[in-house]
Enzyme design. Structure first.
Site: not given
Ligand SMILES: [Zn+2]
Length: 410
Positions: A277, A358
């Protein structure tokens, strides 16, 4: 162009859009029973895998049923001059164009919400309940509904009223003012969504003291992120499904973790999700999406301004008197092919962003716990492990579990 021709173009767009959607759904459903890729064999055990198969099939059948009812109802409304009927009702209520438009949209939205409520009720209390996801009480369900209506009336009604007022005062230039208004509103909502809207539906609390907070603190200070911007939300009030998201920017930025996520995952997995995030923030994805949405709004409003003055446009939906609100409905449907296209592009970009986030998590933390967390979340949500690539291309805002795993392992 004559209103009848436009009417049939609108009907064609509605039907083609529906058929295209059904073909994609079917294509995807045909691959529900594909062999699970080797890398994902450990996501489900046999019993859970069968449960996920039943869940996918149930949802597929349910969505086919509801979307079929919805298209039939929409077409019936068009062919039975429903818009003309509602327009007359609205015109009887007032002589003011703004009031007429608000009553017009109010009736249409309220009626369609009443029609769809039994289906969403069934989905929550029968389907989600049967598969063990539902935590919503009937009271919460209806209170959510009422809060949603109040918000739509205040925010949606307010913005619509101001835009029609701009149109009356400035004519064809209204789109510039409307764009300014929506841009300011979008930026405001982006910044204060978690402070103003989320508390209406959920409780948010700072992270509790303990080993998780200590670990997060260590990670956050390493990458220079303020720990006070991490909140836990009571998602378990409605569903067992877990989630996390980044929102806001500047002083209002924050990471929100669902309590369900914290319960389902190990500490290093939660950290990996948090790192993902923060990756969205560090790569400026929030700002990009904000600017993109404001630009798209501007383009849409400009095109709207080219058509809204043409009486045939509003007459196409069968009303006897041209108006801004009738033109808006016609435009909304005629614009579908373009909005589908921009939707495809935004999903494509969003999937790229997921890889970047990611990668950030892998770089600043670790890849392995992110992989195991994604697997656990897929399992707990009974996710489809074998979606069809075309379906993914059109509908997925995130790459598939397999794609993300392969990139993370690379
Ligand atoms: Zn993400």
């Amino acid at each position: 162009m004559n209103p009848d021709t436009l009417f049939y173009i609108i009907i064609t767009i509605l039907i083609v859009d529906f058929i295209f959607d059904k073909i994609l759904d079917r294509l995807n459903a045909n691959h529900f029973n594909d062999p699970v890729p080797d890398d994902l064999k450990d996501v489900y055990d046999n019993e859970e895998y069968e449960k996920s198969q039943r869940y996918k099939t149930t949802n597929y059948k349910f969505s086919t049923l509801t979307s079929t009812i919805s298209i039939v109802a929409t077409l019936a409304f068009f062919f039975l001059d429903g818009f003309d009927f509602v327009d007359r009702l609205a015109r009887n209520s007032s002589n003011n164009e703004i009031v007429i438009a608000l009553v017009f949209f109010g009736i249409i939205m309220f009626a369609s919400d009443i029609l769809s409520t039994p289906f969403s009720y069934y989905h929550t209390f029968v389907i989600e309940e049967k598969f063990g996801f539902n935590k919503t009480t009937k009271k919460t369900f209806f209170i959510d509904k009422i809060k949603g209506w109040i918000m739509t009336v205040i925010l949606g009604g307010g913005i619509l009223a101001i835009i029609i007022w701009f149109y009356k005062v400035t004519g064809a230039n209204f789109w510039l003012y409307a764009w300014g208004l929506i841009a300011v509103f979008t930026i405001f909502m982006n910044m204060f969504y978690t402070r103003l809207i989320v508390p209406l539906f959920n409780k948010q609390t700072p992270l509790e003291d303990g080993s998780l907070k200590n670990k997060i603190e260590a990670y956050a200070s390493k990458i220079g992120f303020n720990i006070n911007k991490i909140f836990v939300i009571d998602g378990s009030k409605r569903s067992t499904k877990a989630n996390a998201y980044f929102s806001g920017f500047g002083s209002q930025k924050q990471v929100t973790l669902y309590d369900t996520l914290i319960n389902d995952l190990e500490e290093d997995e939660i950290l990996a999700v948090l790192a993902h995030e923060v990756g969205h923030y560090k790569h400026k994805h929030i700002i990009f999406n904000l600017i993109a949405s404001i630009l798209l709004t501007g383009i849409t409003l400009y095109i709207l301004s080219l058509f809204i003055n043409i009486p045939e446009f509003s007459m196409a939906i069968g009303v006897s008197q041209p108006s801004f609100h009738a033109g808006l409905i016609a435009f909304g449907i005629l614009y579908t092919p373009i909005s589908e296209l921009t939707g495809l592009i935004m999903n494509f970009i969003s999937r790229k962003f997921e890889y970047q986030a990611d990668h950030y998590a892998k770089d600043t933390y670790k890849a392995e716990p992110l992989i195991t967390s994604l697997k656990k979340l897929s399992k707990n949500n009974l996710s489809n492990l074998t979606p069809h690539p075309t379906y993914v291309f059109v509908h997925y805002s995130h790459p598939t579990l397999l794609q993300r795993m392969r990139k993370l392992k690379a």
